[in-house]
Motif scaffolding. Structure first.
Motif, PDB file in Angstrom:
ATOM      1  N   ASN A 239      -2.581  -5.424 -11.174  1.00  0.00           N
ATOM      2  CA  ASN A 239      -1.972  -4.241 -11.457  1.00  0.00           C
ATOM      3  C   ASN A 239      -1.482  -3.629  -9.976  1.00  0.00           C
ATOM      4  OD1 ASN A 239      -2.673  -0.739 -11.707  1.00  0.00           O
ATOM      5  ND2 ASN A 239      -1.326  -1.832 -13.267  1.00  0.00           N
ATOM      6  N   THR A 240      -0.417  -2.989  -9.866  1.00  0.00           N
ATOM      7  CA  THR A 240       0.177  -2.566  -8.760  1.00  0.00           C
ATOM      8  C   THR A 240       0.836  -1.014  -9.000  1.00  0.00           C
ATOM      9  OG1 THR A 240       0.836  -4.646  -7.959  1.00  0.00           O
ATOM     10  CG2 THR A 240       2.104  -2.538  -6.853  1.00  0.00           C
ATOM     11  N   ALA A 241       0.288  -0.215  -7.898  1.00  0.00           N
ATOM     12  CA  ALA A 241       0.811   1.248  -7.969  1.00  0.00           C
ATOM     13  C   ALA A 241       1.466   1.420  -6.763  1.00  0.00           C
ATOM     14  CB  ALA A 241      -0.264   2.412  -7.826  1.00  0.00           C
ATOM     15  N   THR A 242       2.880   2.196  -7.000  1.00  0.00           N
ATOM     16  CA  THR A 242       3.871   2.415  -5.673  1.00  0.00           C
ATOM     17  C   THR A 242       4.179   3.791  -5.560  1.00  0.00           C
ATOM     18  OG1 THR A 242       4.545  -0.011  -6.050  1.00  0.00           O
ATOM     19  CG2 THR A 242       6.063   1.793  -4.701  1.00  0.00           C
ATOM     20  N   ALA A 243       4.244   4.432  -4.401  1.00  0.00           N
ATOM     21  CA  ALA A 243       4.683   5.773  -4.250  1.00  0.00           C
ATOM     22  C   ALA A 243       5.979   6.005  -3.434  1.00  0.00           C
ATOM     23  CB  ALA A 243       3.478   6.561  -3.561  1.00  0.00           C
ATOM     24  N   THR A 244       6.807   6.823  -3.845  1.00  0.00           N
ATOM     25  CA  THR A 244       8.064   6.995  -3.204  1.00  0.00           C
ATOM     26  C   THR A 244       8.159   8.534  -3.034  1.00  0.00           C
ATOM     27  OG1 THR A 244       9.461   7.294  -5.031  1.00  0.00           O
ATOM     28  CG2 THR A 244       9.265   5.070  -3.920  1.00  0.00           C
ATOM     29  N   SER A 245       8.975   9.044  -1.857  1.00  0.00           N
ATOM     30  CA  SER A 245       9.254  10.358  -1.903  1.00  0.00           C
ATOM     31  C   SER A 245      10.557  10.476  -1.306  1.00  0.00           C
ATOM     32  CB  SER A 245       8.347  11.071  -0.968  1.00  0.00           C
ATOM     33  OG  SER A 245       8.720  11.058   0.222  1.00  0.00           O
ATOM     34  N   ASP A 246      11.295  12.044  -1.469  1.00  0.00           N
ATOM     35  CA  ASP A 246      12.612  12.120  -0.813  1.00  0.00           C
ATOM     36  C   ASP A 246      12.365  12.184   0.734  1.00  0.00           C
ATOM     37  OD1 ASP A 246      13.677  12.014  -3.320  1.00  0.00           O
ATOM     38  OD2 ASP A 246      13.349  14.261  -3.643  1.00  0.00           O
ATOM     39  N   THR A 247      11.207  12.269   1.331  1.00  0.00           N
ATOM     40  CA  THR A 247      10.895  12.471   2.821  1.00  0.00           C
ATOM     41  C   THR A 247      10.827  10.905   3.233  1.00  0.00           C
ATOM     42  OG1 THR A 247       9.791  14.506   2.382  1.00  0.00           O
ATOM     43  CG2 THR A 247       9.523  13.580   4.622  1.00  0.00           C
ATOM     44  N   PHE A 248      11.495  10.940   4.527  1.00  0.00           N
ATOM     45  CA  PHE A 248      11.408   9.517   5.186  1.00  0.00           C
ATOM     46  C   PHE A 248       9.974   9.256   5.304  1.00  0.00           C
ATOM     47  CE2 PHE A 248      10.984   7.096   9.452  1.00  0.00           C
ATOM     48  CZ  PHE A 248      11.891   6.167   8.974  1.00  0.00           C
ATOM     49  N   ASP A 249       9.560   7.839   5.241  1.00  0.00           N
ATOM     50  CA  ASP A 249       8.336   7.322   5.346  1.00  0.00           C
ATOM     51  C   ASP A 249       8.447   6.238   6.537  1.00  0.00           C
ATOM     52  OD1 ASP A 249       5.834   5.865   5.306  1.00  0.00           O
ATOM     53  OD2 ASP A 249       5.899   6.552   3.176  1.00  0.00           O
ATOM     54  N   PRO A 250       7.758   6.511   7.432  1.00  0.00           N
ATOM     55  CA  PRO A 250       7.891   5.438   8.687  1.00  0.00           C
ATOM     56  C   PRO A 250       7.183   4.351   8.547  1.00  0.00           C
ATOM     57  CG  PRO A 250       6.127   7.133   9.488  1.00  0.00           C
ATOM     58  CD  PRO A 250       6.982   7.812   7.719  1.00  0.00           C
ATOM     59  N   ASP A 251       6.485   4.315   7.273  1.00  0.00           N
ATOM     60  CA  ASP A 251       5.479   2.896   7.393  1.00  0.00           C
ATOM     61  C   ASP A 251       5.590   2.564   5.701  1.00  0.00           C
ATOM     62  OD1 ASP A 251       3.780   0.785   7.320  1.00  0.00           O
ATOM     63  OD2 ASP A 251       2.115   1.991   7.945  1.00  0.00           O
ATOM     64  N   VAL A 252       6.617   1.909   5.515  1.00  0.00           N
ATOM     65  CA  VAL A 252       6.508   1.651   3.771  1.00  0.00           C
ATOM     66  C   VAL A 252       5.778   0.610   3.518  1.00  0.00           C
ATOM     67  CG1 VAL A 252       8.911   2.406   3.615  1.00  0.00           C
ATOM     68  CG2 VAL A 252       8.746   0.109   4.088  1.00  0.00           C
ATOM     69  N   ALA A 253       4.971  -0.235   4.345  1.00  0.00           N
ATOM     70  CA  ALA A 253       4.039  -1.383   4.069  1.00  0.00           C
ATOM     71  C   ALA A 253       2.866  -0.821   3.397  1.00  0.00           C
ATOM     72  CB  ALA A 253       3.705  -2.082   5.345  1.00  0.00           C
ATOM     73  N   ASN A 254       2.661   0.359   3.484  1.00  0.00           N
ATOM     74  CA  ASN A 254       1.432   0.883   2.726  1.00  0.00           C
ATOM     75  C   ASN A 254       1.617   1.777   1.506  1.00  0.00           C
ATOM     76  OD1 ASN A 254       2.231   3.234   4.020  1.00  0.00           O
ATOM     77  ND2 ASN A 254       0.538   3.343   5.562  1.00  0.00           N
ATOM     78  N   ILE A 255       2.961   1.490   1.015  1.00  0.00           N
ATOM     79  CA  ILE A 255       3.387   2.729  -0.115  1.00  0.00           C
ATOM     80  C   ILE A 255       2.880   1.820  -1.502  1.00  0.00           C
ATOM     81  CG2 ILE A 255       4.828   4.138   1.048  1.00  0.00           C
ATOM     82  CD1 ILE A 255       7.121   2.326  -0.361  1.00  0.00           C
ATOM     83  N   SER A 256       2.500   0.899  -1.536  1.00  0.00           N
ATOM     84  CA  SER A 256       1.952   0.129  -2.761  1.00  0.00           C
ATOM     85  C   SER A 256       0.358  -0.476  -2.588  1.00  0.00           C
ATOM     86  CB  SER A 256       2.798  -1.078  -2.820  1.00  0.00           C
ATOM     87  OG  SER A 256       4.279  -0.751  -3.430  1.00  0.00           O
ATOM     88  N   ALA A 257      -0.154  -0.476  -3.560  1.00  0.00           N
ATOM     89  CA  ALA A 257      -1.284  -1.398  -3.676  1.00  0.00           C
ATOM     90  C   ALA A 257      -1.743  -1.950  -4.940  1.00  0.00           C
ATOM     91  CB  ALA A 257      -2.658  -0.207  -3.628  1.00  0.00           C
ATOM     92  N   THR A 258      -2.116  -3.111  -4.624  1.00  0.00           N
ATOM     93  CA  THR A 258      -2.394  -4.135  -5.774  1.00  0.00           C
ATOM     94  C   THR A 258      -3.659  -4.521  -5.942  1.00  0.00           C
ATOM     95  OG1 THR A 258      -0.237  -5.029  -5.659  1.00  0.00           O
ATOM     96  CG2 THR A 258      -1.845  -6.532  -6.662  1.00  0.00           C
TER      97      THR A 258
END
Length: 176
Positions: free
Chosen positions: A113-132
């Motif tokens: 199972n994987t959860a992912t987050a996004t936002s309209d604000t720039f994220d400088p580190d997209v490597a940690n926006i998902s967790a499995t």
């Protein structure tokens, strides 16, 4: 003249834990998902998504105040989407997803199972926006039964001068 660049950014981080692990067929898995905004600014238009894992069905989803959530029907599959207007810098939001492992899932199956987050604000580190997280499927149960019989021999006077005991035990695996 001096030119300065202003970066509007918010570093979102998703972590996830599962319990129990391993799990029996027909039992529930509870996922605890934590979404943290490490800042420096508030994240705008925040969305958390999580797909009901294969070999499971949806039971429930709990989101914190301020989040609007769309889920599959109970017993169904599909994507959970939970959104908020913003998530403040240095704030965290905790979500709980409960799914039921399908009764016919074979032993040894891994449920992912994987959860992912996004936002309209720039994220400088997209490597940690998902967790499995992965959960192992184990046998549902092992049931043991035992029986014992005691027989007393009686002599001519009706007394029980000696005693004999007989017993048996069976072990039946009821796992699917």
């Amino acid at each position: 003249t001096t030119t300065s660049t202003v970066n509007n950014e918010a570093d979102l981080v998703v972590t996830k834990a599962d319990t129990p692990d391993p799990v029996a067929a027909g039992s529930n898995i509870t996922y605890t998902i934590v979404l943290t905004n490490n800042g420096p600014l508030d994240a705008q238009g925040v969305i958390l998504t999580d797909l009901v894992p294969a070999n499971t069905s949806f039971v429930s989803f709990t989101a914190p105040a301020g989040f609007t959530t769309v889920t599959p029907a109970v017993g169904g599959t599909g994507t959970i989407t939970s959104s908020a207007t913003s998530l403040a810098a240095s704030a965290s939001a905790t979500f709980t997803l409960v799914v039921m492992v399908d009764p016919g899932v074979p032993n040894g199956t891994t449920i992912t199972n994987t959860a992912t987050a996004t936002s309209d604000t720039f994220d400088p580190d997209v490597a940690n926006i998902s967790a499995t997280t992965t959960t192992a499927r184990i046998p549902a149960s092992t049931r043991s039964t035992a029986t014992a019989t005691t027989t007393k021999a009686r002599n001519a006077a009706g007394l029980a001068p000696n005693c004999t005991t007989a017993g048996s035990a069976t072990n039946r695996n009821t796992a699917a």
